[in-house]
Design a protein around this motif. Structure first.
Motif, PDB file in Angstrom:
ATOM      1  N   LEU A  33       0.909  -1.224   0.118  1.00  0.00           N
ATOM      2  CA  LEU A  33      -0.018  -0.066   0.003  1.00  0.00           C
ATOM      3  C   LEU A  33       0.778   1.211  -0.081  1.00  0.00           C
ATOM      4  N   ARG A  34       1.906   1.345   0.717  1.00  0.00           N
ATOM      5  CA  ARG A  34       2.919   2.249   0.986  1.00  0.00           C
ATOM      6  C   ARG A  34       3.696   2.709  -0.691  1.00  0.00           C
ATOM      7  N   ARG A  35       3.961   1.643  -1.189  1.00  0.00           N
ATOM      8  CA  ARG A  35       4.406   1.664  -2.797  1.00  0.00           C
ATOM      9  C   ARG A  35       3.415   2.194  -3.631  1.00  0.00           C
ATOM     10  N   MET A  36       1.940   1.518  -3.357  1.00  0.00           N
ATOM     11  CA  MET A  36       1.176   1.989  -4.462  1.00  0.00           C
ATOM     12  C   MET A  36       0.784   3.744  -4.174  1.00  0.00           C
ATOM     13  N   GLU A  37       0.723   3.923  -3.108  1.00  0.00           N
ATOM     14  CA  GLU A  37       0.331   5.355  -2.687  1.00  0.00           C
ATOM     15  C   GLU A  37       1.663   6.279  -3.283  1.00  0.00           C
ATOM     16  N   MET A  38       2.754   5.952  -3.219  1.00  0.00           N
ATOM     17  CA  MET A  38       3.881   6.861  -3.662  1.00  0.00           C
ATOM     18  C   MET A  38       3.646   6.988  -5.064  1.00  0.00           C
ATOM     19  N   LYS A  70       0.739   9.087  -6.169  1.00  0.00           N
ATOM     20  CA  LYS A  70       0.849  10.520  -5.990  1.00  0.00           C
ATOM     21  C   LYS A  70       1.341  11.511  -7.069  1.00  0.00           C
ATOM     22  N   ARG A  71       1.932  10.618  -8.252  1.00  0.00           N
ATOM     23  CA  ARG A  71       2.710  11.060  -9.356  1.00  0.00           C
ATOM     24  C   ARG A  71       1.506  11.169 -10.327  1.00  0.00           C
ATOM     25  N   ASP A 114       0.684   9.660 -17.979  1.00  0.00           N
ATOM     26  CA  ASP A 114       1.546   9.521 -19.136  1.00  0.00           C
ATOM     27  C   ASP A 114       2.061   8.204 -19.528  1.00  0.00           C
ATOM     28  N   PHE A 115       1.939   7.246 -18.441  1.00  0.00           N
ATOM     29  CA  PHE A 115       2.646   6.099 -18.436  1.00  0.00           C
ATOM     30  C   PHE A 115       2.494   5.236 -20.122  1.00  0.00           C
ATOM     31  N   GLU A 116       3.412   4.950 -20.543  1.00  0.00           N
ATOM     32  CA  GLU A 116       3.451   4.148 -21.765  1.00  0.00           C
ATOM     33  C   GLU A 116       4.490   3.006 -21.612  1.00  0.00           C
ATOM     34  N   SER A 155      -8.767  12.558 -12.417  1.00  0.00           N
ATOM     35  CA  SER A 155      -8.562  14.066 -11.896  1.00  0.00           C
ATOM     36  C   SER A 155      -7.211  14.465 -12.814  1.00  0.00           C
ATOM     37  N   GLY A 156      -6.994  13.522 -13.415  1.00  0.00           N
ATOM     38  CA  GLY A 156      -5.637  14.345 -14.168  1.00  0.00           C
ATOM     39  C   GLY A 156      -6.079  14.519 -15.871  1.00  0.00           C
ATOM     40  N   GLY A 157      -7.280  14.226 -16.185  1.00  0.00           N
ATOM     41  CA  GLY A 157      -7.504  14.472 -17.600  1.00  0.00           C
ATOM     42  C   GLY A 157      -7.336  13.564 -18.489  1.00  0.00           C
ATOM     43  N   LYS A 158      -6.428  14.030 -19.416  1.00  0.00           N
ATOM     44  CA  LYS A 158      -6.132  13.396 -20.727  1.00  0.00           C
ATOM     45  C   LYS A 158      -5.025  12.254 -20.109  1.00  0.00           C
TER      46      LYS A 158
END
Length: 438
Positions: free
Chosen positions: A192-197, A200-201, A207-209, A249-252
């Motif tokens: 959970l710590r890792r997922m939250e970290m 946050k980004r 943008d992840f590809e 929340s981030g849009g595109k």
DNA sequence: TGCCTCGTTGCGTAA
DNA sequence: ATTACGCAACGAGGC
């Protein structure tokens, strides 16, 4: 009494070692300790039974007055066989049995049904099937167990005198001193710590590809949540929901198959095909697998397994795998292609065994599916598209820092030649303090 | 969820 | 000064 056996996630049998390397034993042990800790915080605990399921269940059902057995469904043949045996025993003892789908987002059987009984064989097809399905929500946090139902927590309270504690590593015959310091600790807390970290980004998530992430950065360029998904420390449904929330929340944002969401869908895809394909982890008797006359070259296989091929990028990947239990997805592509169709022409089942032993996130369906993909045996067939063991790594690490880290004998080689050190003159090889043998 | 070759472009350098 | 050349970076297309 309600006995909880997390079947898919926590298979632990002392006598049954499978192909599990020390790193994964440690990850499992840490995960169990964390689970026990979390269960105690809600007035319960984890009971680890040091036996195999078929022998121990009859005794447990009788001694503990069990009325209900619930566990998570699994599609792996080993697990299916085991679970069916346990169900048979439960019936004998008139114990009610409930199986739940919770390891995957979607129910593989339901997807198969929607597709007319056969598995969708392409990602696109799979996507179109699941897009018509309701996405199951993750379960809420468990409430505290009322004191009236509290199980025996301490040794003194356990009547039969058995030990139900999480075994230590030495009890599991794992030599802890031979292991590297823990880089990825097991357990839900860390998951959970890792997922939250990661979550946050926002921009990074949106943008992840996957094809644009680096296989050879010194620190992972992806989430490294796969070991936690594999062991059930992190719910795929929770992660899926949280990614979707970031998208809102981030849009595109990027799209499957390359997006972060798309990575979870790949997992679902392989689970579904694996569930409906007999001998999914083998070439022979596997209806979706191209039959290829692989050679049986032990020298090649050993060199690959131990990171001694002489191709620095390939060796660096294989040594990172052995050391840390994790390599980037594209690094897996490169070494798998190299072992099979690309260079060594070794059987993909051999590579599958090595990954199964060394990967913290080794997952039966994903491992077999990806090995078939990379060896161009199933799903992917453009066998002439080969990852260059020299050029591929250069794209994201021109300096060769990744090689210098994991193949330190080459650390004095200049970046211009480190991907192909045999090109250096003998004079220079001496200067760099590493002679290349042939 | 490639690699390689080749053509184009833009820049720096030197005659 | 203008021009020719080398080279790197990039993109398209074939395999």
């Amino acid at each position: 009494m309600h006995v909880f056996f997390p079947s898919n996630s926590y298979q632990f049998y002392l006598h049954f070692r499978l192909r599990v390397g020390s790193n994964r034993w440690r990850f499992l042990q840490q995960s169990l300790l964390d689970l026990d800790k979390n269960l105690r915080s809600i007035n319960s605990r984890l009971y680890v039974i040091r036996s195999d399921p078929t022998n121990s269940f009859a005794k447990i059902f009788k001694d503990w007055d069990v009325v209900l057995l619930t566990f998570e469904s699994d599609i792996e043949p080993y697990s299916v066989k085991r679970d069916n045996e346990v169900i048979k025993i439960a019936k004998q003892y008139k114990v009610q049995v409930e199986q739940e789908i919770s390891h995957t987002i979607f129910n593989p059987e339901l997807v198969l049904q929607k597709n007319g009984g056969s598995p969708p064989m392409t990602y696109q097809k799979f996507q179109s099937i699941v897009s018509s399905l309701k996405t199951p929500s993750p379960v809420d946090n468990l409430p505290k167990i009322p004191s009236s139902c509290k199980p025996a927590l301490d040794k003194s309270e356990i009547k039969d005198g058995s030990c139900y504690d999480v075994p230590s590593l030495s009890e599991m015959s794992v030599d802890e001193d031979a292991l590297e310091p823990t880089k990825f600790p097991g357990g839900e807390t860390e998951a959970l710590r890792r997922m939250e970290m990661c979550l946050k980004r926002t921009k990074w998530i949106c943008d992840f590809e996957k094809p644009n992430t680096s296989p050879n950065s010194l620190e992972p360029s992806t989430t490294v949540l796969s070991p936690y998904l594999k062991f059930g420390c992190l719910s795929s449904r929770l992660f899926y929901q949280r990614i979707k929330n970031v998208y809102k929340s981030g849009g595109k944002h990027s799209q499957p198959p390359v997006s972060l969401e798309g990575q979870l869908i790949w997992r679902e895809f392989y689970y579904t095909v694996a569930a409906a394909t007999p001998n999914f982890d083998k070439m022979e008797g596997n209806r979706i697998c191209t039959q290829i006359p692989w050679s049986n070259n032990k020298k090649f296989l050993d060199a690959w397994t131990n990171g001694q091929t002489g191709f620095p990028f390939i060796d660096a990947c294989m040594r990172q795998l052995r050391k840390e239990g994790w390599i980037h997805h594209l690094a897996r592509h490169a070494v798998a292609c190299f072992l099979t169709r690309g260079d060594l022409w070794c059987h993909w089942e051999e590579g599958q065994k090595v990954f199964e032993e060394l990967l913290l996130d080794a997952d039966w369906a994903l491992n077999a599916g990806n090995w078939m993909w990379l060896s161009a045996s199933a799903f992917f067939h453009q066998y002439y598209r080969v990852y260059s063991p020299i050029a591929f790594g250069k794209k994201t690490d021109k300096e060769g820092l990744f090689i210098k880290k994991y193949v330190p004998e080459l650390r004095n080689y200049p970046s211009g030649i480190i991907y192909e050190p045999w090109k250096a003159s003998l004079e220079n090889q001496k200067k760099y303090k590493c002679i290349i043998c042939r």
